[in-house]
Motif scaffolding. Structure first.
Motif, PDB file in Angstrom:
ATOM      1  N   THR A  60      57.421  49.863  38.949  1.00 45.68           N
ATOM      2  CA  THR A  60      57.101  48.463  38.633  1.00 45.68           C
ATOM      3  C   THR A  60      57.866  47.492  39.530  1.00 45.68           C
ATOM      4  O   THR A  60      57.970  46.317  39.230  1.00 45.68           O
ATOM      5  CB  THR A  60      57.412  48.157  37.163  1.00 45.68           C
ATOM      6  OG1 THR A  60      58.778  48.460  36.902  1.00 45.68           O
ATOM      7  CG2 THR A  60      56.506  48.950  36.229  1.00 45.68           C
ATOM      8  N   THR A  61      58.374  47.997  40.667  1.00 47.57           N
ATOM      9  CA  THR A  61      59.110  47.149  41.610  1.00 47.57           C
ATOM     10  C   THR A  61      58.308  46.960  42.877  1.00 47.57           C
ATOM     11  O   THR A  61      57.909  47.930  43.528  1.00 47.57           O
ATOM     12  CB  THR A  61      60.474  47.783  41.963  1.00 47.57           C
ATOM     13  OG1 THR A  61      61.235  47.932  40.774  1.00 47.57           O
ATOM     14  CG2 THR A  61      61.243  46.922  42.951  1.00 47.57           C
ATOM     15  N   VAL A  62      58.075  45.689  43.253  1.00 45.83           N
ATOM     16  CA  VAL A  62      57.431  45.389  44.524  1.00 45.83           C
ATOM     17  C   VAL A  62      58.519  44.907  45.482  1.00 45.83           C
ATOM     18  O   VAL A  62      59.379  44.108  45.107  1.00 45.83           O
ATOM     19  CB  VAL A  62      56.295  44.349  44.381  1.00 45.83           C
ATOM     20  CG1 VAL A  62      56.782  43.008  43.860  1.00 45.83           C
ATOM     21  CG2 VAL A  62      55.564  44.159  45.699  1.00 45.83           C
ATOM     22  N   THR A  63      58.468  45.429  46.703  1.00 46.87           N
ATOM     23  CA  THR A  63      59.428  45.056  47.736  1.00 46.87           C
ATOM     24  C   THR A  63      58.698  44.306  48.832  1.00 46.87           C
ATOM     25  O   THR A  63      57.719  44.806  49.391  1.00 46.87           O
ATOM     26  CB  THR A  63      60.121  46.301  48.326  1.00 46.87           C
ATOM     27  OG1 THR A  63      60.763  47.009  47.267  1.00 46.87           O
ATOM     28  CG2 THR A  63      61.150  45.911  49.373  1.00 46.87           C
ATOM     29  N   CYS A  64      59.173  43.108  49.131  1.00 53.50           N
ATOM     30  CA  CYS A  64      58.577  42.279  50.183  1.00 53.50           C
ATOM     31  C   CYS A  64      58.822  42.938  51.538  1.00 53.50           C
ATOM     32  O   CYS A  64      59.945  43.342  51.847  1.00 53.50           O
ATOM     33  CB  CYS A  64      59.186  40.884  50.148  1.00 53.50           C
ATOM     34  SG  CYS A  64      58.503  39.793  51.412  1.00 53.50           S
TER      35      CYS A  64
END
Length: 95
Positions: A60-64
């Motif tokens: 559930t983690t989005v990394t730019c």
């Protein structure tokens, strides 16, 4: 606060573990498929306005992709700098 749902994308267009950006009434919204649960959030990183849909999704983690800021797609909370401002999240519904 608007509670109206808008049809934005077909679930078949978002691969498992993937993110797709769509235009919803003039706003770029990213939709993530986390194990068949869909989360919608602003597609723009609050650090320097890069597309989050072009980043990576781990759970559930989005990394730019631009500078490595991390956000929780469920709440919009910042998990790692350089961003300090959370992203806006939207309620989703699958029909």
């Amino acid at each position: 606060m608007a509670t109206e749902f808008v049809t934005a994308i077909m679930t078949s267009e978002i691969p498992a573990g993937g993110i797709t950006a769509v235009d919803v009434r003039g706003t770029r919204v990213a939709v993530a498929n986390v194990g068949g649960t869909y989360y919608a959030f602003d597609d723009t990183c609050t650090h320097q306005q890069c597309s989050l849909a072009e980043g990576t999704l781990a759970g559930t983690t989005v990394t730019c992709m631009c500078h490595g800021a991390e956000f929780d797609v469920r709440s919009g909370a910042v998990l790692a700098p350089p961003a300090v401002i959370p992203i806006r999240v939207y309620r989703t519904r699958v029909e």
